[in-house]
Design a protein around this motif. Sequence first.
Motif, short mmCIF file in Angstrom:
data_model
loop_
_atom_site.label_atom_id
_atom_site.label_comp_id
_atom_site.label_asym_id
_atom_site.label_seq_id
_atom_site.Cartn_x
_atom_site.Cartn_y
_atom_site.Cartn_z
N UNK A 127 12.92 1.68 -6.38
CA UNK A 127 13.56 0.56 -6.82
C UNK A 127 14.39 -0.23 -5.57
N UNK A 128 15.03 0.39 -4.80
CA UNK A 128 15.64 -0.39 -3.64
C UNK A 128 14.43 -1.01 -2.69
N UNK A 129 13.38 -0.50 -2.45
CA UNK A 129 12.47 -0.97 -1.65
C UNK A 129 11.71 -2.34 -2.38
N UNK A 130 11.54 -1.97 -3.66
CA UNK A 130 10.82 -3.20 -4.40
C UNK A 130 11.78 -4.33 -4.32
N UNK A 131 12.83 -3.99 -4.49
CA UNK A 131 14.08 -5.46 -4.18
C UNK A 131 13.92 -5.94 -2.73
N UNK A 132 13.86 -4.98 -1.72
CA UNK A 132 13.56 -5.53 -0.40
C UNK A 132 12.49 -6.34 -0.32
N UNK A 133 11.35 -5.62 -1.08
CA UNK A 133 9.83 -6.33 -0.73
C UNK A 133 10.06 -7.72 -1.29
N UNK A 134 10.62 -7.73 -2.37
CA UNK A 134 10.60 -9.19 -3.10
C UNK A 134 11.61 -10.04 -2.11
N UNK A 135 12.68 -9.64 -1.30
CA UNK A 135 13.23 -10.62 -0.51
C UNK A 135 12.12 -11.09 0.62
N UNK A 136 11.34 -10.03 1.07
CA UNK A 136 10.30 -10.49 2.25
C UNK A 136 9.43 -11.28 1.79
N UNK A 137 9.07 -11.02 0.43
CA UNK A 137 7.97 -12.08 -0.26
C UNK A 137 8.46 -13.34 -0.25
N UNK A 138 9.74 -13.61 -0.73
CA UNK A 138 10.25 -14.97 -0.66
C UNK A 138 10.25 -15.53 0.68
N UNK A 139 10.67 -14.88 1.59
CA UNK A 139 10.48 -15.13 3.00
C UNK A 139 9.20 -15.49 3.18
N UNK A 140 8.14 -15.09 3.01
CA UNK A 140 6.75 -15.19 3.23
C UNK A 140 6.38 -16.44 2.44
N UNK A 141 6.81 -16.75 1.19
CA UNK A 141 6.70 -17.85 0.81
C UNK A 141 7.31 -19.21 1.31
N UNK A 142 8.28 -19.11 1.78
CA UNK A 142 9.00 -20.05 2.61
C UNK A 142 8.30 -20.51 3.86
N UNK A 143 7.67 -19.37 4.47
CA UNK A 143 6.68 -19.76 5.41
C UNK A 143 5.66 -20.70 5.33
N UNK A 144 5.06 -20.21 4.13
CA UNK A 144 3.98 -21.04 3.52
C UNK A 144 4.24 -22.39 3.16
N UNK A 145 5.46 -22.48 2.58
CA UNK A 145 5.97 -23.99 2.34
C UNK A 145 6.12 -24.85 3.58
N UNK A 146 6.62 -23.93 4.55
CA UNK A 146 7.06 -24.81 6.06
C UNK A 146 5.79 -25.15 6.52
N UNK A 178 0.82 -1.08 0.00
CA UNK A 178 -0.10 -0.09 0.00
C UNK A 178 0.91 1.29 0.10
N UNK A 179 2.05 1.15 0.88
CA UNK A 179 2.70 2.42 0.95
C UNK A 179 3.60 2.73 -0.35
N UNK A 180 3.91 1.58 -1.01
CA UNK A 180 4.65 1.72 -2.43
C UNK A 180 3.53 2.08 -3.45
N UNK A 181 2.10 1.56 -3.17
CA UNK A 181 1.38 2.16 -4.56
C UNK A 181 1.21 3.64 -4.11
N UNK A 182 1.10 4.17 -2.83
CA UNK A 182 1.17 5.81 -2.79
C UNK A 182 2.34 6.34 -3.25
N UNK A 183 3.30 5.71 -2.93
CA UNK A 183 4.65 6.32 -3.50
C UNK A 183 4.61 6.29 -5.21
N UNK A 184 4.15 5.44 -5.72
CA UNK A 184 3.92 5.34 -7.01
C UNK A 184 2.99 6.48 -7.70
N UNK A 185 2.05 6.55 -6.84
CA UNK A 185 0.96 7.67 -7.19
C UNK A 185 1.81 9.19 -7.13
N UNK A 186 2.36 9.27 -6.04
CA UNK A 186 3.28 10.40 -5.97
C UNK A 186 4.22 10.56 -6.99
N UNK A 187 4.90 9.63 -7.31
CA UNK A 187 5.83 9.78 -8.52
C UNK A 187 5.08 10.11 -9.64
#
Length: 144
Positions: free
Chosen positions: A89-108, A28-37
């Motif tokens: 761009x930096x936050x998108x990369x970080x978010x991708x890492x967190x999303x991978x972690x989330x996927x790993x939780x779901x797998x576990x 949601x924050x990133x969507x707001x930032x995209x709107x601001x951009x």
Amino acid sequence: TLSECKTSLEAFEKKERFVGVRIDRYRMLMDRREERMRELTMDRSQQQQSSHSNSNTDDSSSDNEDDDLENKKLHNLKEQLETLQAKHAMDQKRLQGVEELHKNFIVQIEILRRRINDLEEKQEGIIVKRDECQDFLIAAAEFT
């Protein structure tokens, strides 16, 4: 190990829910930032168009101060936009890492659920066999 698996499952489910909520908030924050951009990009385009139209119409009577002010505004908008784009761009990369972690939780979680089901089935099988053995021992004791 059945109780350990259930405890682990509860812990992973808590973590998964927490991370899932955080991911949603970050999106949601990133969507707001995209709107601001987008807004900054539109503002910058409008500023550029107005400065071009002003320089074409008032070429002989243009004020250097007004031009300097317009240039500063354009430069400021450009810097804001570049800063937001870099951060985004930096936050998108970080978010991708967190999303991978989330996927790993779901797998576990799924692995633990399957393991718990397997252990419960084995436990039920053992209980049935135990009961059969008890019945056999009782029957054998009655014959002696």
